[in-house]
Scaffold this motif. Structure first.
Motif, PDB file in Angstrom:
ATOM      1  N   ASN A 126      41.232  29.328  40.144  1.00 31.34           N
ATOM      2  CA  ASN A 126      41.154  30.380  41.124  1.00 31.34           C
ATOM      3  C   ASN A 126      40.688  31.776  40.173  1.00 31.34           C
ATOM      4  O   ASN A 126      41.514  31.860  39.243  1.00 31.34           O
ATOM      5  N   MET A 156      39.381  35.934  40.374  1.00 32.14           N
ATOM      6  CA  MET A 156      39.488  37.223  41.339  1.00 32.14           C
ATOM      7  C   MET A 156      39.018  38.506  40.413  1.00 32.14           C
ATOM      8  O   MET A 156      39.253  38.455  39.255  1.00 32.14           O
ATOM      9  N   THR A 209      38.680  42.467  40.958  1.00 30.15           N
ATOM     10  CA  THR A 209      39.400  43.693  41.670  1.00 30.15           C
ATOM     11  C   THR A 209      38.503  44.889  40.996  1.00 30.15           C
ATOM     12  O   THR A 209      38.248  45.010  39.890  1.00 30.15           O
ATOM     13  N   THR A 229      37.695  43.441  46.321  1.00 25.05           N
ATOM     14  CA  THR A 229      38.330  42.362  45.851  1.00 25.05           C
ATOM     15  C   THR A 229      37.376  41.157  46.158  1.00 25.05           C
ATOM     16  O   THR A 229      36.910  40.889  47.395  1.00 25.05           O
ATOM     17  N   LYS A 258      37.341  36.699  45.676  1.00 31.34           N
ATOM     18  CA  LYS A 258      38.119  35.826  45.171  1.00 31.34           C
ATOM     19  C   LYS A 258      37.376  34.447  45.560  1.00 31.34           C
ATOM     20  O   LYS A 258      36.483  34.277  46.339  1.00 31.34           O
TER      21      LYS A 258
END
Length: 249
Positions: free
Chosen positions: A60, A62, A64, A80, A82
């Motif tokens: 995973n 991410m 930001t 954001t 993902k």
């Protein structure tokens, strides 16, 4: 003007080309400072952070991005990205959350990979509007704007230097684009702290189907060492330019 900062930060995350890193073993965090330059005026306008964590089936990741307090008064950005990926870095699900000033949007892309290529179902959520759905297809492997960063870190950089360029298909949420990475040679680059680093100079360009350019070319410099860290990204604006610096802080 500030709205375009975040797009440049995203592209900054496409610059790494390491061949044998262990960044996924315990997770990795990369930080960036976004600086607006107009003549002799320099302003630290935004910050970005990229993280990756291992899961039972893959990873995973991410990204930001947010503007600093002074820039919030002009144009506030809280965005954001993902990406849930398989063990081979192919994306399974991509989500983009956009919160820029009073504008809010959410895009979700679910990928399906097969021997014949890649398909994806996309849902686009907008305030006070019906959800829009569409499908994207590619005869080659396709990535999203976040997972492509990790795929590119496994590329053989010597091959890229020899071939001169590399092309990758990206599903951005509403359309299919081709990212072309052109190798421009090895050179010294000066960082925000005044230090100089040996680096590889690359140029990124995005095109839509039919070869129509979808953004201006963006210059990037990557450290010419075993870590292959993206050091600097430069993109033009209607007035001035944006520089995205890697920060070790």
């Amino acid at each position: 003007m500030l709205k375009r900062f975040y797009t440049l930060v995203i592209v900054c995350c496409l610059v790494c080309f390491a061949q044998a890193t262990d960044y996924t073993a315990s997770g990795e965090v990369l930080r960036y400072e976004v600086v607006y330059q107009w003549g002799v005026i320099w302003k630290h306008a935004a910050d970005a952070k990229l993280t990756i964590k291992r899961t039972s089936s893959g990873y995973n990741a991410m990204l930001t991005g947010k503007t600093r307090s002074w820039a919030d008064k002009v144009y506030s950005v809280r965005d954001t990205l993902k990406s849930a990926m398989r063990a081979d870095k192919r994306p399974l699900r991509y989500e983009k959350l956009t919160h820029e000033d009073s504008y809010y949007a959410r895009d979700v892309v679910n990928f399906n990979h097969s021997a014949s290529g890649t398909t994806a179902s996309c849902a686009r959520y907008r305030k006070d509007k019906p959800t829009a759905s569409l499908s994207l297809t590619s005869s080659t492997p396709a990535y999203d704007m976040l997972s492509v960063f990790y795929m590119l870190r496994d590329v053989d950089y010597d091959r890229l230097a020899r071939d001169g360029r590399l092309k990758v298909v990206i599903f951005s949420g509403k359309e299919k684009e081709t990212l072309t990475i052109a190798y421009k040679g090895r050179e010294q680059v000066k960082l925000r702290d005044g230090s100089a680093r040996d680096s590889y100079h690359l140029v990124f360009s995005f095109t839509r189907d039919g070869g129509k350019q979808s953004s201006d070319g963006i210059n990037a410099w990557m450290s010419a060492d075993e870590r292959h860290i993206p050091l600097l990204l430069v993109g033009k604006l209607p007035v001035g330019e944006v520089k995205v610096y890697y920060s070790s802080k």
